[in-house]
Design a protein around this motif. Sequence first.
Motif, PDB file in Angstrom:
ATOM      1  N   THR A  38       0.845  -1.191   0.000  1.00 39.25           N
ATOM      2  CA  THR A  38       0.000   0.000   0.000  1.00 39.25           C
ATOM      3  C   THR A  38       0.882   1.243   0.000  1.00 39.25           C
ATOM      4  OG1 THR A  38      -1.934   1.060   0.995  1.00 39.25           O
ATOM      5  CG2 THR A  38      -0.267   0.244   2.508  1.00 39.25           C
ATOM      6  N   ASP A  39       0.334   2.316  -0.525  1.00 37.83           N
ATOM      7  CA  ASP A  39       1.011   3.603  -0.584  1.00 37.83           C
ATOM      8  C   ASP A  39       0.579   4.426   0.624  1.00 37.83           C
ATOM      9  OD1 ASP A  39       2.638   5.546  -1.617  1.00 37.83           O
ATOM     10  OD2 ASP A  39       1.623   5.659  -3.542  1.00 37.83           O
ATOM     11  N   GLY A  40       1.191   5.568   0.824  1.00 41.15           N
ATOM     12  CA  GLY A  40       0.779   6.455   1.902  1.00 41.15           C
ATOM     13  C   GLY A  40       1.966   6.968   2.671  1.00 41.15           C
ATOM     14  N   GLY A  41       1.692   7.635   3.766  1.00 38.88           N
ATOM     15  CA  GLY A  41       2.736   8.184   4.621  1.00 38.88           C
ATOM     16  C   GLY A  41       3.253   7.131   5.584  1.00 38.88           C
ATOM     17  N   THR A  64       8.965  -3.368   4.904  1.00 35.34           N
ATOM     18  CA  THR A  64       9.648  -2.114   4.585  1.00 35.34           C
ATOM     19  C   THR A  64       8.636  -1.092   4.081  1.00 35.34           C
ATOM     20  OG1 THR A  64      10.062  -2.564   2.234  1.00 35.34           O
ATOM     21  CG2 THR A  64      11.712  -3.376   3.816  1.00 35.34           C
ATOM     22  N   GLY A  65       9.136   0.108   3.826  1.00 35.58           N
ATOM     23  CA  GLY A  65       8.349   1.108   3.126  1.00 35.58           C
ATOM     24  C   GLY A  65       8.285   0.745   1.652  1.00 35.58           C
ATOM     25  N   ILE A  66       7.541   1.515   0.896  1.00 34.00           N
ATOM     26  CA  ILE A  66       7.325   1.200  -0.512  1.00 34.00           C
ATOM     27  C   ILE A  66       8.593   1.353  -1.347  1.00 34.00           C
ATOM     28  CG2 ILE A  66       6.550   3.449  -1.336  1.00 34.00           C
ATOM     29  CD1 ILE A  66       4.153   1.513  -2.508  1.00 34.00           C
ATOM     30  N   ASP A  67       9.571   2.071  -0.805  1.00 35.56           N
ATOM     31  CA  ASP A  67      10.847   2.226  -1.509  1.00 35.56           C
ATOM     32  C   ASP A  67      11.911   1.265  -0.988  1.00 35.56           C
ATOM     33  OD1 ASP A  67      11.305   3.329   0.953  1.00 35.56           O
ATOM     34  OD2 ASP A  67      12.053   5.252   0.202  1.00 35.56           O
ATOM     35  N   GLY A  68      11.534   0.372  -0.077  1.00 33.09           N
ATOM     36  CA  GLY A  68      12.476  -0.594   0.473  1.00 33.09           C
ATOM     37  C   GLY A  68      13.163  -0.146   1.747  1.00 33.09           C
ATOM     38  N   SER A  69      12.925   1.103   2.159  1.00 36.00           N
ATOM     39  CA  SER A  69      13.549   1.606   3.382  1.00 36.00           C
ATOM     40  C   SER A  69      12.726   1.192   4.600  1.00 36.00           C
ATOM     41  CB  SER A  69      13.669   3.134   3.311  1.00 36.00           C
ATOM     42  OG  SER A  69      12.373   3.707   3.274  1.00 36.00           O
ATOM     43  N   PRO A  70      13.333   1.285   5.782  1.00 37.08           N
ATOM     44  CA  PRO A  70      12.589   0.937   6.997  1.00 37.08           C
ATOM     45  C   PRO A  70      11.338   1.809   7.134  1.00 37.08           C
ATOM     46  CG  PRO A  70      14.915   1.187   7.491  1.00 37.08           C
ATOM     47  CD  PRO A  70      14.710   1.669   6.076  1.00 37.08           C
ATOM     48  N   ILE A  71      10.293   1.222   7.700  1.00 37.95           N
ATOM     49  CA  ILE A  71       9.085   2.024   7.915  1.00 37.95           C
ATOM     50  C   ILE A  71       9.292   2.908   9.130  1.00 37.95           C
ATOM     51  CG2 ILE A  71       7.520   0.399   6.806  1.00 37.95           C
ATOM     52  CD1 ILE A  71       6.679  -0.550   9.568  1.00 37.95           C
ATOM     53  N   ALA A  74      10.188   8.718   8.537  1.00 38.39           N
ATOM     54  CA  ALA A  74      10.817   9.166   7.291  1.00 38.39           C
ATOM     55  C   ALA A  74      10.344   8.352   6.085  1.00 38.39           C
ATOM     56  CB  ALA A  74      12.336   9.069   7.395  1.00 38.39           C
ATOM     57  N   GLY A  75       9.700   7.210   6.328  1.00 36.86           N
ATOM     58  CA  GLY A  75       9.280   6.330   5.243  1.00 36.86           C
ATOM     59  C   GLY A  75       7.871   6.614   4.770  1.00 36.86           C
ATOM     60  N   ARG A  76       7.497   5.924   3.699  1.00 32.63           N
ATOM     61  CA  ARG A  76       6.119   6.039   3.226  1.00 32.63           C
ATOM     62  C   ARG A  76       5.665   4.706   2.682  1.00 32.63           C
ATOM     63  NH1 ARG A  76       4.521   6.578  -1.925  1.00 32.63           N
ATOM     64  NH2 ARG A  76       6.058   6.740  -3.554  1.00 32.63           N
ATOM     65  N   GLY A  77       4.395   4.447   2.837  1.00 28.76           N
ATOM     66  CA  GLY A  77       3.821   3.225   2.318  1.00 28.76           C
ATOM     67  C   GLY A  77       4.294   1.988   3.061  1.00 28.76           C
ATOM     68  N   LEU A  78       3.939   0.842   2.505  1.00 32.87           N
ATOM     69  CA  LEU A  78       4.240  -0.413   3.166  1.00 32.87           C
ATOM     70  C   LEU A  78       4.325  -1.538   2.145  1.00 32.87           C
ATOM     71  CD1 LEU A  78       4.459  -1.817   5.994  1.00 32.87           C
ATOM     72  CD2 LEU A  78       1.983  -2.151   5.868  1.00 32.87           C
ATOM     73  N   LEU A  90       8.549  -7.540  -5.764  1.00 31.04           N
ATOM     74  CA  LEU A  90       7.606  -6.427  -5.645  1.00 31.04           C
ATOM     75  C   LEU A  90       8.310  -5.087  -5.773  1.00 31.04           C
ATOM     76  CD1 LEU A  90       5.306  -7.809  -2.850  1.00 31.04           C
ATOM     77  CD2 LEU A  90       4.641  -7.296  -5.206  1.00 31.04           C
ATOM     78  N   LEU A  91       9.445  -4.932  -5.088  1.00 31.68           N
ATOM     79  CA  LEU A  91      10.183  -3.664  -5.193  1.00 31.68           C
ATOM     80  C   LEU A  91      10.642  -3.424  -6.623  1.00 31.68           C
ATOM     81  CD1 LEU A  91      12.353  -3.504  -1.947  1.00 31.68           C
ATOM     82  CD2 LEU A  91      10.208  -2.315  -2.455  1.00 31.68           C
ATOM     83  N   SER A  92      11.050  -4.471  -7.312  1.00 31.24           N
ATOM     84  CA  SER A  92      11.457  -4.349  -8.709  1.00 31.24           C
ATOM     85  C   SER A  92      10.284  -3.883  -9.569  1.00 31.24           C
ATOM     86  CB  SER A  92      11.989  -5.691  -9.201  1.00 31.24           C
ATOM     87  OG  SER A  92      12.291  -5.629 -10.564  1.00 31.24           O
ATOM     88  N   MET A  93       9.117  -4.453  -9.335  1.00 32.74           N
ATOM     89  CA  MET A  93       7.925  -4.045 -10.084  1.00 32.74           C
ATOM     90  C   MET A  93       7.540  -2.605  -9.771  1.00 32.74           C
ATOM     91  SD  MET A  93       5.462  -7.334  -9.810  1.00 32.74           S
ATOM     92  CE  MET A  93       5.741  -8.816 -10.768  1.00 32.74           C
TER      93      MET A  93
END
Length: 102
Positions: A38-41, A64-71, A74-78, A90-93
Amino acid sequence: AVELLAHPGFVERFRPRVVSTTLALAWVAAGKRAAYVTDGGDLSGSVHFAAGIALCRAAGCVVTGIDGSPIGQAGRGLVVAADGETHQLLLSMIRGGNRHRT
């Protein structure tokens, strides 16, 4: 993440469904679904996500967040995946949009 729904490889492999967030995350933790995206803050403190995230972490899922960083703040999404391979796919897609084919 909205673009992910238009990705043919995502739809073909994961057959996305819209369900309760808590239930969807519990299904990933229990091995009944491969992933949840999911996207979001920052969703880590949300009452709709916190329990599911904790359950998935306890089950050994990749969270992780949607960009692969820790939630977190500072992160966004899930992106929650049952295993590392699914998470990377999924991150590649997400990063590649519709250009990536599976």
